[in-house]
Motif scaffolding. Structure first.
Motif, mmCIF file in Angstrom:
data_model
loop_
_atom_site.group_PDB
_atom_site.id
_atom_site.type_symbol
_atom_site.label_atom_id
_atom_site.label_comp_id
_atom_site.label_asym_id
_atom_site.label_seq_id
_atom_site.Cartn_x
_atom_site.Cartn_y
_atom_site.Cartn_z
ATOM 1 N N MET B 1 0.847 -1.240 0.051
ATOM 2 C CA MET B 1 -0.066 -0.250 0.094
ATOM 3 C C MET B 1 0.918 1.333 0.033
ATOM 4 N N TRP B 2 0.557 2.147 -0.923
ATOM 5 C CA TRP B 2 1.338 3.494 -0.879
ATOM 6 C C TRP B 2 1.116 4.216 0.281
ATOM 7 N N ARG B 238 -0.561 13.450 -8.564
ATOM 8 C CA ARG B 238 0.886 12.958 -9.391
ATOM 9 C C ARG B 238 2.098 13.421 -8.546
ATOM 10 N N LEU B 241 2.633 10.893 -5.410
ATOM 11 C CA LEU B 241 3.085 9.841 -5.793
ATOM 12 C C LEU B 241 4.377 9.619 -6.152
ATOM 13 N N ILE B 365 -3.587 6.300 -11.245
ATOM 14 C CA ILE B 365 -2.079 5.871 -11.832
ATOM 15 C C ILE B 365 -1.708 4.624 -11.588
ATOM 16 N N LEU B 366 -1.726 4.164 -10.327
ATOM 17 C CA LEU B 366 -1.666 2.876 -10.089
ATOM 18 C C LEU B 366 -2.316 1.754 -10.782
ATOM 19 N N ASP B 368 -3.597 2.216 -13.644
ATOM 20 C CA ASP B 368 -3.086 2.229 -14.907
ATOM 21 C C ASP B 368 -1.837 1.376 -15.182
ATOM 22 N N TRP B 369 -0.951 1.514 -14.229
ATOM 23 C CA TRP B 369 0.359 0.859 -14.198
ATOM 24 C C TRP B 369 -0.059 -0.824 -13.969
ATOM 25 N N SER B 371 -2.469 -2.219 -15.171
ATOM 26 C CA SER B 371 -3.259 -2.827 -16.278
ATOM 27 C C SER B 371 -2.374 -3.346 -17.630
#
Lengths: 371, 371
Positions: B1-2, B238, B241, B365-366, B368-369, B371
């Protein structure tokens, strides 16, 4: 997949990682080919090179790799500055002591011309149908961009602000490299302003903009159709992932490659890089007349910050002999030591190995965020 | 988890997001409480405040939230600078025209003291057992740090270089805020150097270091035990992250909160922020004697870059009346408009809503990364 960006799709490359062009010695065909063979986009900075040397470098790189690579040139200023007696006298006085320290006569050799004709340089890129043509220091002429694109060449150019990024896209540039204040070497800034009068949005009137702030601003301004490459202060896989998070389509690293065996970095320069920790770089016009970031050394301290130094490329050509003599003498104190603020990340490892390490670092961060 | 970082674990908070202290008006109990209630760490900058005001602000914040928050103070310089006739005369001449433009007499009112006694300020933080105490502009005294930590208070302090970060940790500081060059407001730099003589690693002798380069350098230098908060040029999810990718344990945003309804930002300042795009900030000593980043305006242009301006807090106290008069007159041209280079991200939305949007951006964003 983090590797799947607008740029990797456009170029058909595996990794969103670009090596900086680094004209003047550090970038070599071997370095560009190593980066491209490892899945990134290798670059060669040939802004100072003659057409024959450019052609030879393109062919040498093609002999080393089948992958795409970038040739990067410098757009000349709209009005070429004067290489007159006043400028020569000023630089002569500025570097007199440094020249005598190197055993050079005080009188400066004055070259016949300021730079290689840009049109002759770009003609080679068009003839040789390079995979990627990149430009810095200005907006490339729209007809040059069109001729390159007709060949299937992808056209990159460098911006340091939103206004510059917009000007590049208006001229047909396909990919914008957003260069943050942390970047080593020359700044690409070409749109200025004194803050008076009406101001076009994004026109810089303040300090150089750092990568963290510049990248999302450029990404937002250019929208869905223009891939953005982020440069400035990057050092490893953490930095690559950081700029992808900011919305960039690739990370560009230069200083990180300066200590690789493939780079053309001279030995005293390598030694200075190995001793640097990132807290000692300065933006200076002292070497060339154009702001550039490098390690502070005796030359920078001696010349100081002179707002009145003759503009690029006048100071550049007039200090060429001095810098060459310093390199020949194995001295780091009197040559330009271009380096970005991420210099502590520069490692003495093959370029392809670096890319592999960065990929591993990125995968480890993403794995950590998943668990 | 970020979200799971050394800092969120240490403080038991949900999100690795900190609001900047922003002394002098913008930070309020309402803003700090809103950020903390949304899962982050809200902060109040009270470096200019009296002990009574500090106590009242702590109690007001506690009345608004049960969550942890930070009170941030300014460490005074080791040698207090002189508030003498020469300094007064110099500032008087420097701002004479600007004062008369505001209808103020040219003669400057000279305060009896330069600042509120730091020991009296810190005594309140100890007595009130604040959840987090933060310090800027220097190394807090080790005995103060120890007294705070005995109370269970977590101690933060701000560094702009690796050398400063190390000095803070040596004094017992638990969390280091790494402030990059892009940051708005005053720079926390306190370790300087002229580059002569032997140099301790990481001591700054160059330009201010950008966030992209500074954060990994500080993370690497401090190792596993010291959480690092990243500040400077951040604007949205953005950016949050991005600094987590760099190894930071939290992102600190200030400018991004200046337009929230909870902030104490005055109206002309808000209007200037709304019109800014990030290309117009400058580092200037013109308002306070200490370098600070803000929007370029008539005051900055009139005073210019004066390396000889009396040091902080001398210039600060001598320009206080002028800046207050500008605010009272609804003018943005003669007050300090502190803002970082990410200013284009500042939005007129409630602080808690901003944090929610940033979380959504990060998750997108996560995703997207993935998939």
């Amino acid at each position: 997949m983090w590797q799947n960006t607008r740029l990797t799709r456009l170029l058909g490359i595996e990794l969103p990682i670009v090596s900086s062009p680094m004209a003047g010695g550090p970038s070599t065909s071997a370095l560009a080919a190593a980066v491209s063979d490892a899945g990134g986009l290798g670059s060669l900075g040939l802004g100072y090179s003659t057409p024959d040397d450019i052609r030879a470098a393109i062919r040498a790189t093609r002999a080393l790799t089948d992958a795409a690579f970038q040739i990067n040139l410098f757009v000349p200023p709209p009005e070429p500055p004067l290489l007159d007696a006043a400028a020569v006298g000023q630089v002569e006085e500025m570097v007199a002591e440094l020249r005598s320290d190197l055993g050079l006569p005080v009188r400066l050799p004055v070259p016949e011309r300021l730079s290689v004709p840009f049109a002759d340089q770009t003609a080679v890129l068009i003839e040789e149908r390079v995979p990627v043509a990149g430009f810095a220091f200005g907006v490339p002429p729209a007809d040059t961009v069109a001729a390159l694109r007709e060949n299937g060449t992808v056209v990159f150019a460098t911006a340091t602000s939103v206004a510059e990024a917009r000007a590049l896209v208006a001229a047909g540039v396909q990919v914008v490299t957003a260069q943050g204040a942390e970047a080593g070497g020359h700044r690409g800034q070409f749109v200025g302003g004194d803050g008076s009068g009406p101001r076009e949005e994004g026109t810089p009137v303040g300090d150089p903009i750092g990568t963290m702030a510049l990248v999302p601003a450029v990404v937002d301004a250019l929208g869905a159709d223009v891939p953005v490459v982020a440069a400035g202060g990057l050092r490893d896989g953490r930095s690559v992932l950081a700029v992808l998070a900011l919305g960039a389509d690739a990370a560009q690293l230069g200083t990180a490659f300066l200590r690789t065996p493939e780079a053309g970095t001279n030995e005293p320069y390598r030694a200075a890089l190995a001793a640097a920790d990132g807290s000692e770089t300065v933006l200076t016009t002292a070497f060339s007349g154009k702001p550039a970031r490098g390690l502070r050394n005796a030359y920078v301290d001696a010349v100081g910050v002179r707002p009145d130094v003759p503009p690029y490329p006048v100071t550049h050509v007039l200090t060429t002999e001095l810098r060459a003599a310093a390199r020949a003498a194995g001295r780091s104190d009197l040559q330009s030591l271009w380096a970005g603020q991420g210099v502590a990340g520069a490692r003495d490892l093959p370029a392809g190995r670096l890319l592999g390490l960065w990929v591993d670092e990125i995968e480890a961060i993403l794995e950590d965020w998943r668990s």
